[in-house]
Scaffold this active site. Sequence first.
Site, PDB file in Angstrom:
ATOM      1  N   SER A 145     -19.765 -52.316  69.332  1.00 34.78           N
ATOM      2  CA  SER A 145     -20.416 -53.425  70.175  1.00 34.78           C
ATOM      3  C   SER A 145     -19.615 -54.736  69.721  1.00 34.78           C
ATOM      4  CB  SER A 145     -21.646 -53.579  69.485  1.00 34.78           C
ATOM      5  OG  SER A 145     -22.605 -54.597  69.817  1.00 34.78           O
ATOM      6  N   TYR A 158     -28.342 -53.139  62.868  1.00 38.80           N
ATOM      7  CA  TYR A 158     -27.325 -52.549  63.927  1.00 38.80           C
ATOM      8  C   TYR A 158     -25.953 -53.365  63.945  1.00 38.80           C
ATOM      9  CZ  TYR A 158     -25.852 -51.791  68.572  1.00 38.80           C
ATOM     10  OH  TYR A 158     -25.086 -51.515  69.630  1.00 38.80           O
ATOM     11  N   LYS A 162     -22.154 -51.526  63.179  1.00 39.32           N
ATOM     12  CA  LYS A 162     -21.337 -51.675  64.338  1.00 39.32           C
ATOM     13  C   LYS A 162     -19.862 -52.545  63.798  1.00 39.32           C
ATOM     14  CE  LYS A 162     -23.253 -49.482  67.534  1.00 39.32           C
ATOM     15  NZ  LYS A 162     -22.750 -48.198  67.877  1.00 39.32           N
TER      16      LYS A 162
END
Length: 308
Positions: A145, A158, A162
């Site tokens: 991401s 998150y 990532k």
Amino acid sequence: MSRTEDVADKTIVIAGASSGFGRGAAIELARRGAQVVVAARRGLVLDELVAEIAAAGGTVLAVPTDVSDPDAVSALAESALQRFGRIDVWVNNVGIGAIGMFWDIPIEAHARVVDVNLKGLIYGAHVAVRHFRSQGAGVLVNVGSIDSEVPLAYQASYAATKAAVLSLSRTLNEELRLVGDHDRIKVGTIMPWAVDTPWWTHAANYSGHTARMAVMDDPQIVVDAIVAACTDPKEEQPVGPKARTANLSHHLFPGLTERLSAKTADAESKKGDELPPTAGSIFEPVAAGTTVDGGIRARMKEEDDSAR
């Protein structure tokens, strides 16, 4: 050589293929002649995807898989090998989220994000790279991401996972270089901006508001990037103008970029409709959200119109 010929007859495993750009990539790669192995937790949704691909003349195998289970990931690889005899590309498209202030999110949700996004991706990478070294060639595509580079408020665990995805890809490329395999085995990382997929519907959400982000990208640009990476992977591949701009900005002005991204995430979250806490689909699959496009941009427009 055309890109269609590049992937024709290659066996490509895609984790996280039941919705979003994993599903879109599976459909497109099968259309281009690849033998596609699709994996996700939702077996019935995979059956629907198989029917869609087969009806269009594609070759596909579905293997229901929870990537947080290393034995299930090994079984996924074995199923692909039993059916097609080799694996040419492994697409680690795994990603769940828990949205909200770090301290408001239950620790169990943070742990689940790590189990899927990092440990699940490591399990897939380990199986794939070992097979590629035995086979003599292969491509591993890890879907990260822009959060791999720019940490984002409301998505702490998150973003952390990532960032680890990008670090893993970089390290694997260096280790492959050390043993002389870097010309035959490639590892690339896809780094999208916020994308309109069912991810936002599936995410756990403890922010108090529906999940949203400014100027979301269409999933097709990420589908195209994944397809291209199957034959031409880049170690660090921001997808689209917004991701490329954020990536460059963070390299040049890290502190400023992080503060601006945090203010953007905060402002966007507060525009959403009120929403009670939900674990989404991170622990158990849900029926909703089986398409490539998530309908998030349309929902955001409705929220913005109603606020005027």
